[in-house]
Enzyme design. Sequence first.
Site, short mmCIF file in Angstrom:
data_model
loop_
_atom_site.label_atom_id
_atom_site.label_comp_id
_atom_site.label_asym_id
_atom_site.label_seq_id
_atom_site.Cartn_x
_atom_site.Cartn_y
_atom_site.Cartn_z
N ARG A 46 23.94 -3.03 98.01
CA ARG A 46 23.95 -1.83 98.85
C ARG A 46 25.23 -1.81 99.68
O ARG A 46 25.88 -0.77 99.82
CB ARG A 46 22.71 -1.79 99.76
CG ARG A 46 21.41 -1.56 98.99
CD ARG A 46 20.26 -1.24 99.93
NE ARG A 46 19.87 -2.36 100.78
CZ ARG A 46 19.02 -3.32 100.45
NH1 ARG A 46 18.45 -3.31 99.25
NH2 ARG A 46 18.72 -4.29 101.29
N LYS A 136 20.66 11.66 113.23
CA LYS A 136 20.00 12.64 112.35
C LYS A 136 18.49 12.41 112.32
O LYS A 136 18.04 11.26 112.32
CB LYS A 136 20.54 12.50 110.93
CG LYS A 136 19.93 13.49 109.96
CD LYS A 136 20.18 13.13 108.50
CE LYS A 136 18.92 12.53 107.88
NZ LYS A 136 19.01 12.38 106.43
N LYS A 219 21.29 21.06 110.36
CA LYS A 219 21.41 20.68 108.94
C LYS A 219 20.26 21.33 108.18
O LYS A 219 19.19 20.74 108.00
CB LYS A 219 21.37 19.15 108.81
CG LYS A 219 21.42 18.65 107.37
CD LYS A 219 21.77 17.17 107.28
CE LYS A 219 21.65 16.66 105.86
NZ LYS A 219 22.23 15.35 105.67
P1 13P Z 1 20.78 15.44 100.08
O1 13P Z 1 22.13 16.14 100.23
O2 13P Z 1 20.73 14.49 98.91
O3 13P Z 1 19.64 16.40 100.18
O4 13P Z 1 20.65 14.46 101.32
C1 13P Z 1 21.01 14.87 102.56
C2 13P Z 1 20.17 14.19 103.57
O5 13P Z 1 20.66 13.56 104.48
C3 13P Z 1 18.71 14.34 103.49
O6 13P Z 1 18.12 13.93 104.68
#
Ligand code: 13P
Length: 345
Positions: A46, A136, A219
Amino acid sequence: MDIAKLASTAQALVTPGKGILAADESSGTIKRRFDSINTESTDDKRRDYREMLFRTDGVDAFISGVILYDETIRQDAADGTPMVKVLSDRAIIPGIKVDKGTQPLAGSPNELVTEGLDGLAARLDEYVSLGAGFAKWRALFNVSEGTPSANCIEVNAHALARYAALCQQAGLVPIVEPEVFMEGGHSIETCYAATKATLLEVFAQLERQGVALEGMLLKPNMVVSASSASNRASAETVGAMTVDCFKRTIPAAMPGIVFLSGGQGDDEATANLNAINVEASRVGAPWTISYSFGRGLQAAPLKAWLGKVENVPAAQAAFHHRASLTSAAQQGKYSPDMEKQSARV
Ligand code: 13P
């Protein structure tokens, strides 16, 4: 609360031509990604994979920030440099996923609620000391007959706003992520309605809980047809319906929208991002519209890497190429022909 500092970090994350790499896959998700390339998910693998992405030459022209998982923000690169320093040395802002994933919503087993508020203030202080500049939290909304329900929207929006207020208090820019899932057979109109309902509630809760809109980013999902819908909408329709939905729901004081790719193909996510930006400029939309892609940026390098050290140059070239196309789409300058230009090794 230093709103000016939060606002300047939020603005830096949406510098024109740049966006965010979401590399915050949880242990289960990264294992699934590695399973797809027959690679065992060990600590070292990872690290090697993520270090390969972060050290790609020239990618800092397209990437303003990287969302990390708890493991990575504490990890060192193979040469002993902290991963956070690998990023900050390239003026890439490290961020951190702080939600603890989803659980079935009590009373509505087909819906989900995101957990992680207990003890969050202390965890945020620690992440600041480890070098994070933003955070996030993702809420997920399944679309089916009767869902997302008003209750599911309300509890998740409330938690998103609680998280966002705690982030700003700790000095972190919150990225608020309400994701309307694209799995299923539903139409783009159904996605529009679910997205509109969730965004209205999210911004009502953010206002009620005193979150400074200039010091956060949203987002969201794009307004798209579901993955198995019979007639999938074109990029132009996605652009028009997404911007229309946002005009009715997202205050102009919020500086930036950074899309998730959400299981779209990388070329599809890029074409849609381009169409949304073209439409946003046409109507003079007030927000910078950019990306925070996970799969949309990583699918190509993951496939080129296959867990093998000899494939690192090809995987980095694939990542650079994908990031450059996504950056072009952020500026409304992408065309599908650019997919054919070969990646630079
Ligand atoms: P994806 O762009 O693969 O949807 O992932 C973004 C993400 O941070 C999901 O929480």
